[in-house]
Design a protein around this motif. Structure first.
Motif, mmCIF file in Angstrom:
data_model
loop_
_atom_site.group_PDB
_atom_site.id
_atom_site.type_symbol
_atom_site.label_atom_id
_atom_site.label_comp_id
_atom_site.label_asym_id
_atom_site.label_seq_id
_atom_site.Cartn_x
_atom_site.Cartn_y
_atom_site.Cartn_z
ATOM 1 N N ASP A 1 47.325 41.984 51.645
ATOM 2 C CA ASP A 1 45.936 42.381 51.845
ATOM 3 C C ASP A 1 45.354 42.963 50.553
ATOM 4 O OD1 ASP A 1 43.561 42.872 53.392
ATOM 5 O OD2 ASP A 1 44.150 44.978 53.528
ATOM 6 N N ALA A 2 46.104 43.839 49.911
ATOM 7 C CA ALA A 2 45.649 44.440 48.659
ATOM 8 C C ALA A 2 45.543 43.401 47.556
ATOM 9 C CB ALA A 2 46.603 45.558 48.246
ATOM 10 N N PHE A 3 46.483 42.493 47.537
ATOM 11 C CA PHE A 3 46.508 41.423 46.540
ATOM 12 C C PHE A 3 45.232 40.582 46.614
ATOM 13 C CE2 PHE A 3 47.501 36.845 46.214
ATOM 14 C CZ PHE A 3 47.754 36.740 44.855
ATOM 15 N N LYS A 4 44.856 40.172 47.810
ATOM 16 C CA LYS A 4 43.662 39.352 47.975
ATOM 17 C C LYS A 4 42.396 40.140 47.647
ATOM 18 C CE LYS A 4 44.831 38.006 52.175
ATOM 19 N NZ LYS A 4 44.747 37.310 53.484
ATOM 20 N N LYS A 5 42.364 41.417 48.013
ATOM 21 C CA LYS A 5 41.202 42.248 47.713
ATOM 22 C C LYS A 5 40.993 42.397 46.216
ATOM 23 C CE LYS A 5 41.146 44.987 51.974
ATOM 24 N NZ LYS A 5 41.387 46.328 52.581
ATOM 25 N N CYS A 6 42.092 42.459 45.455
ATOM 26 C CA CYS A 6 41.981 42.548 43.996
ATOM 27 C C CYS A 6 41.261 41.327 43.438
ATOM 28 C CB CYS A 6 43.366 42.663 43.362
ATOM 29 S SG CYS A 6 44.030 44.340 43.288
#
Length: 208
Positions: free
Chosen positions: A170-175
């Motif tokens: 989730d954090a990866f995609k948000k970045c």
């Protein structure tokens, strides 16, 4: 001091020392430019534009299917698709991901699906996790984001593992999705002459 990679210059910058630092050689200090939430070079601006066009093309098809409503792009785009687009736009060696922090916030028992059964073999556990990651491109452009994950499994170990993986994804995609905001803000700053010479800023030079 200038850098051909980042197109920055500190020509004309004035450095001053405070009381008690008169004997300090200012040349011994190393100026470090912070690159969080801003592109570091023309390469980053161009490559991020390519990446965003791929993401827009993907989400356009989804949003125009009647069975889909408006959802967060981080939920719509699978991780493997985002990785594929990143490799195509930035290059396999053009970006890297660093896990800064990961934390399991909560773990609780989930009731059995069948209320009539009360067996330990039917016991399930739900774990909530939070992860913070940093995305960095090869020119120094970087940004950070936090993600969350929730998973239910028959063992605590599986629940922890799955929820942490979901939080990181989730954090990866948000970045990657945040790169659009970075580019838009950068364009506005260039247009308004926001960048100036000095330690806390930099002048953007147009490519010759």
């Amino acid at each position: 001091m200038s850098s051909s990679l980042t197109n920055l210059t500190y020509d004309g910058a004035v450095y001053e020392t405070g009381p008690g630092l008169e004997d300090l050689c200012i040349s011994d200090l190393q100026a470090v430019e912070q690159w969080v939430d801003r592109p570091a070079s023309a390469w980053a601006v161009q490559k991020i534009g390519v990446l965003l066009s791929k993401i827009e093309s993907y989400t356009y098809k989804i949003y125009h299917r009647n069975r889909y409503g408006k959802h967060s792009l981080a939920k719509l785009i699978p991780v493997h698709v985002m990785i594929q687009y990143a490799n195509e736009a930035l290059g396999f060696d053009g970006w890297s991901l660093e896990i800064i922090q990961i934390h399991a916030a909560d773990c609780r028992s989930v009731p059995s699906k069948d209320p009539a059964q009360d067996s330990s073999s039917d016991q399930r556990y739900e774990v909530l996790s939070e992860a913070k990651v940093r995305l960095q491109l090869k020119d120094g452009t970087n940004t950070e984001a936090s993600g969350f994950g929730s998973a239910v499994a028959s063992t605590r170990g599986d629940s922890f593992s799955k929820s942490k993986k979901m939080a990181i994804n989730d954090a990866f995609k948000k970045c990657f999705l945040h790169l659009e905001t970075i580019i838009l803000e950068h364009e506005q700053r260039v247009a308004s002459n926001y960048y100036v010479d000095g330690l806390y800023g930099s002048k953007s030079k147009k490519a010759q």
